[in-house]
Design an enzyme around this catalytic site. Structure first.
Site, short mmCIF file in Angstrom:
data_model
loop_
_atom_site.label_atom_id
_atom_site.label_comp_id
_atom_site.label_asym_id
_atom_site.label_seq_id
_atom_site.Cartn_x
_atom_site.Cartn_y
_atom_site.Cartn_z
N ARG A 1 1.49 19.87 25.70
CA ARG A 1 0.34 20.69 25.33
C ARG A 1 -0.62 20.84 26.51
NH1 ARG A 1 -1.42 17.21 20.19
NH2 ARG A 1 -0.43 15.63 21.46
N LYS B 1 -4.37 14.40 25.43
CA LYS B 1 -4.14 12.99 25.09
C LYS B 1 -5.13 12.08 25.80
CE LYS B 1 -1.80 11.47 22.60
NZ LYS B 1 -2.09 11.35 21.14
N TYR C 1 -8.61 13.61 22.89
CA TYR C 1 -8.30 12.53 21.96
C TYR C 1 -8.41 11.22 22.73
CZ TYR C 1 -6.36 15.82 18.56
OH TYR C 1 -6.20 16.83 17.65
N HIS D 1 -8.58 7.75 20.69
CA HIS D 1 -7.94 6.68 19.88
C HIS D 1 -8.21 5.30 20.48
CE1 HIS D 1 -5.97 9.74 17.51
NE2 HIS D 1 -5.47 10.28 18.60
N GLU E 1 -11.00 12.98 17.79
CA GLU E 1 -10.62 12.49 16.45
C GLU E 1 -11.77 11.91 15.65
OE1 GLU E 1 -9.73 11.05 19.26
OE2 GLU E 1 -10.13 8.89 19.14
N ASP F 1 -0.95 6.26 16.32
CA ASP F 1 -2.00 6.47 17.33
C ASP F 1 -3.25 5.66 17.02
OD1 ASP F 1 -2.65 7.99 15.14
OD2 ASP F 1 -3.09 9.82 16.26
N1 LIG Z 1 1.41 10.34 15.72
C1 LIG Z 1 0.84 11.52 15.92
O1 LIG Z 1 1.29 12.30 16.76
C2 LIG Z 1 -0.34 11.95 15.09
C3 LIG Z 1 -0.76 13.29 15.07
C4 LIG Z 1 -1.83 13.64 14.24
C5 LIG Z 1 -2.47 12.68 13.45
N2 LIG Z 1 -2.03 11.37 13.55
C6 LIG Z 1 -2.64 10.29 12.78
O2 LIG Z 1 -2.27 10.36 11.40
C7 LIG Z 1 -3.20 9.58 10.67
C8 LIG Z 1 -3.63 10.34 9.41
O3 LIG Z 1 -4.40 11.46 9.80
P1 LIG Z 1 -5.01 12.47 8.72
O4 LIG Z 1 -5.59 13.61 9.49
O5 LIG Z 1 -4.03 12.75 7.67
O6 LIG Z 1 -6.20 11.60 8.13
P2 LIG Z 1 -6.98 11.89 6.76
O7 LIG Z 1 -8.32 11.24 6.90
O8 LIG Z 1 -6.92 13.34 6.41
O9 LIG Z 1 -6.10 11.13 5.67
C9 LIG Z 1 -5.96 9.74 5.64
C10 LIG Z 1 -5.76 9.33 4.20
O10 LIG Z 1 -5.46 7.92 4.21
C11 LIG Z 1 -6.02 7.40 3.02
N3 LIG Z 1 -6.08 5.96 3.12
C12 LIG Z 1 -6.92 5.17 3.85
N4 LIG Z 1 -6.61 3.88 3.69
C13 LIG Z 1 -5.54 3.84 2.86
C14 LIG Z 1 -4.75 2.78 2.33
N5 LIG Z 1 -4.99 1.49 2.62
N6 LIG Z 1 -3.72 3.10 1.51
C15 LIG Z 1 -3.45 4.40 1.20
N7 LIG Z 1 -4.17 5.44 1.67
C16 LIG Z 1 -5.20 5.15 2.50
C17 LIG Z 1 -7.37 8.11 2.91
O11 LIG Z 1 -7.88 8.04 1.60
C18 LIG Z 1 -6.99 9.53 3.33
O12 LIG Z 1 -6.68 10.36 2.22
C19 LIG Z 1 -4.34 9.27 11.65
O13 LIG Z 1 -4.20 7.97 12.16
C20 LIG Z 1 -4.14 10.29 12.74
O14 LIG Z 1 -4.71 9.88 13.98
C21 LIG Z 1 -1.00 11.01 14.35
#
Ligand SMILES: NC(=O)c1ccc[n+]([C@@H]2O[C@H](COP(=O)([O-])OP(=O)(O)OC[C@H]3O[C@@H](n4cnc5c(N)ncnc54)[C@H](O)[C@@H]3O)[C@@H](O)[C@H]2O)c1
Length: 374
Positions: free
Chosen positions: A15, A75, A94, A96, A118, A270
């Site tokens: 990206r 990143k 980002y 993290h 984020e 992340d």
């Molecule tokens: N690996 C990657 O490339 C990548 C890319 C984008 C986002 N992410 C990550 O994905 C994760 C989720 O992002 P998102 O945008 O969906 O966040 P979000 O805030 O929209 O959703 C997170 C959800 O997790 C729930 N939650 C919190 N604690 C919980 C628990 N103990 N049990 C069950 N549910 C629980 C919350 O209620 C919420 O609905 C983040 O860590 C984000 O940084 C990773």
């Protein structure tokens, strides 16, 4: 302001943080934009595309960091990028930081003003700069999980959607936010049997309506997750506690309850990962196995589809980039409290409480150091 865009150097990251449309808007606002040669190549954007909208192309990252006042990236900065940061820089990317004390210390030592995509919030407390990448990562999570379930890739050898007369695979999604909902929609589209777990009951209500009865919503108690694990073929971890290290929702001793060669996809990697056995992987080497369960823990999943992700990300970031450049960081933070939430490190101090707590750094109120922001 001089806005600089370096080429992303994280493994398999294609990206870029600004498109020609962004260059056009920044230059029309009176800013200068310097782009590292080839920065857009991974997203099929040429140097000429940038130049034609008013950018200057610089030969390397040293030149971009040397000239720019504001660095816009995708990143988190890699060690050689941290080494280039100075107190005069405003970094917008980002970060993290919660699971990464070394990076946090590096940014503190640089003195730069570091604003994390984020943790920026909108007026409803949502995460507008995480959401577009979460939409992408959620969709990839199911695709990748389906692929890793294929036998030649070490999976159980089950087709997500089944066929007439043969049951579909079971997919558990823990965390029903933006990632979780998008992962669920793709899993439903592939005709899997889908269970979405969350701890926020209002969110479960919204999901129930969105799914129209096609997926089950479940309260994410430890016992409920544990009870369902033995039936699952694919488990996608997508929990988030804003800015903090992810909580563990599957522990190592629970892996033995799972089917042999089932797949775990940890999208929350992340933020440190939400399965105890997760560790970050790359697109080139995305999986490893623990106790007979395949783990897929790619920390930059959207980087694999840059032509979608670059535009989805920059559509969301551009208004904030313009505001920071037009007003300067201090006034921009005062004018937009949601943007102020993005300020993680300022003038050598950690100004975002969950990061300070997770990395064992002293926490300082943003208002105490905002005057010193780059
Ligand atoms: N690996 C990657 O490339 C990548 C890319 C984008 C986002 N992410 C990550 O994905 C994760 C989720 O992002 P998102 O945008 O969906 O966040 P979000 O805030 O929209 O959703 C997170 C959800 O997790 C729930 N939650 C919190 N604690 C919980 C628990 N103990 N049990 C069950 N549910 C629980 C919350 O209620 C919420 O609905 C983040 O860590 C984000 O940084 C990773």
């Amino acid at each position: 302001m001089i806005v600089g865009v370096p080429t992303e150097i994280k493994t398999d990251e294609y990206r870029v943080a600004c498109t020609p449309a962004g260059v056009r808007e920044l230059t029309e606002h009176g800013h200068a934009v310097v782009i590292q040669q080839g920065a857009g190549e991974g997203s099929a954007i040429s140097d000429e595309d940038y130049r034609s909208q008013g950018a200057r192309i610089l030969p390397d990252a040293d030149a971009v960091f040397g000239e720019a006042e504001m660095i816009v990236k995708v990143k988190e900065p890699q060690p050689e990028e941290v080494a280039r940061l100075e107190a005069r820089h405003l970094l917008f990317t980002y970060l993290h930081l919660a699971p990464d004390p070394d990076l946090t210390r590096g940014l503190v030592a640089s003195g730069a003003t570091c604003v994390a995509y984020e943790t920026v919030e909108d007026t409803r407390g949502r995460l507008p700069l995480l959401a577009p990448m979460s939409e992408v990562a959620g969709k990839i999570a199911t695709q990748a999980g389906a692929f890793m379930l294929e036998k030649p890739l070490g999976g159980r050898g089950i087709l997500l959607g089944g066929v007439p007369g043969v049951a579909a695979a079971n997919v558990m999604i823990i965390g029903g936010g933006v990632v979780g909902m998008n992962a669920a929609f793709i899993a439903l589209g592939m005709e899997a049997t889908v269970y979405v777990f969350d701890r926020n009951i209002d969110r479960l209500r919204d999901l129930d309506i969105a799914f129209g009865g096609r997926a089950d919503t479940c309260y994410a108690s430890t016992l409920d997750i544990e009870t369902r694990l033995p039936d699952m073929d694919l488990v996608i971890g997508a929990v988030l506690v804003h800015g903090a290290k992810a909580p563990y929702v599957v522990r190592r001793d629970q892996l033995k309850l799972m089917k042999k060669n089932a797949v775990l996809v940890d999208v929350s990697i992340d933020q440190g990962g939400c399965f105890e056995t997760s560790k970050p992987t790359t697109h080139s080497d995305p999986t490893y196995e623990v106790d007979g369960v395949t783990h897929y823990c790619v920390a930059n999943m959207p980087g694999a589809v840059p032509i979608t992700s670059t535009y989805a990300l920059t559509n969301a970031t551009l208004p904030y980039v313009l505001h920071l450049a037009d007003a300067g960081p201090a006034r921009a933070a005062e004018e937009n409290p949601g943007l102020a939430k993005g300020f993680n490190v300022v003038a050598g101090k950690v100004t975002y409480q969950p990061v300070a707590e997770a990395t064992d750094q002293p926490y300082v109120e943003l208002s105490d150091v905002l005057g010193a922001a780059a």
